[in-house]
Design an enzyme around this catalytic site. Sequence first.
Site, PDB file in Angstrom:
ATOM      1  N   ASN A 199       0.826  -1.212   0.000  1.00 25.41           N
ATOM      2  CA  ASN A 199       0.000   0.000   0.000  1.00 25.41           C
ATOM      3  C   ASN A 199       0.855   1.256   0.000  1.00 25.41           C
ATOM      4  O   ASN A 199       0.563   2.244  -0.668  1.00 25.41           O
ATOM      5  CB  ASN A 199      -0.890   0.026   1.255  1.00 25.41           C
ATOM      6  CG  ASN A 199      -2.312  -0.385   0.962  1.00 25.41           C
ATOM      7  OD1 ASN A 199      -2.902   0.032  -0.018  1.00 25.41           O
ATOM      8  ND2 ASN A 199      -2.857  -1.213   1.819  1.00 25.41           N
ATOM      9  N   HIS A 229      11.562   0.149   4.827  1.00 24.86           N
ATOM     10  CA  HIS A 229      11.290   0.930   3.621  1.00 24.86           C
ATOM     11  C   HIS A 229      12.483   1.833   3.347  1.00 24.86           C
ATOM     12  O   HIS A 229      13.001   2.487   4.263  1.00 24.86           O
ATOM     13  CB  HIS A 229      10.030   1.787   3.797  1.00 24.86           C
ATOM     14  CG  HIS A 229       8.782   0.981   3.977  1.00 24.86           C
ATOM     15  ND1 HIS A 229       8.032   0.534   2.921  1.00 24.86           N
ATOM     16  CD2 HIS A 229       8.185   0.507   5.097  1.00 24.86           C
ATOM     17  CE1 HIS A 229       7.006  -0.176   3.381  1.00 24.86           C
ATOM     18  NE2 HIS A 229       7.087  -0.205   4.701  1.00 24.86           N
TER      19      HIS A 229
END
EC number: 1.4.1.21
Length: 276
Positions: A199, A229
């Site tokens: 997402n 990330h």
Amino acid sequence: MSVSERTSRRHLRVAIVGWGAIARRVVALLAERGRGEIAFVAVAVRDTAASRPDLPASARLIAEPGDLTGLDIDLVVEAAGRASVEPWGQAALSAGRDFVVSSTSAFCDDALMARLVASADHTGAQIVVPPGAMGGIDALAAAATLCLDTVEHTIVKPPAAWRGTAAETLVDLDGLNRAAIFFSGTARQAADRFPQNANVAVISALAGIGLDRTRVSLCADPAASRNGHRIAAGGAFGRLDISIDNEPLATNPKSSEMTALSLVRLLENRVRALVR
């Protein structure tokens, strides 16, 4: 605007769509932090008859988007999955209520996003995309004011976080002895194929250079204990490198604790005198 009108804005009435791991964590954290001025007045679920002892005392259960009609709410928070974004978003925005989207993979559908934006334009409501599991999104969005040349987003998670997804057909998750990148493509492709895990690729894409120019790599790493990330971006502003390693949600390893924390921050900023 009168002083009384300004003061009344320091209370927030929220409807939340979904009662899964993220929604429960957000509500629990706000209760722990003593945020009584943020009231959850409605929780949307598929089965209103099921027992939910952890539901906020102030909340009533609703099942259909039309049930938002007549509710005294300020905004609607979606935390129920991609399929819930359009029906609940249309209901909220058509009623002039801001709509917070957690399942941003829905925005891989350009037509769907256009319909929601048109509804928001018509009523003056806003679609709010929180930063989710990613940090530094404000810097990336600011950098995009000038020309951005490249944005590369790498998502690194333990093999367990990729189980039950298409990753199982691309890499031997149980047999890994080192990090393996099993997917490289655009943000649109990543989020569309891995909606539970990627997402956040849509979030970085919307902040930067879009779904089709943002490059995404997905990695399973047996040495990883957190959801990581990495964003690298370059352009007229200079160079940006962002790295964050998130604890997974205790009840759902596919999601990060930061996803819930970003929603808590968003809601608290709605009632704070000093927004940060």
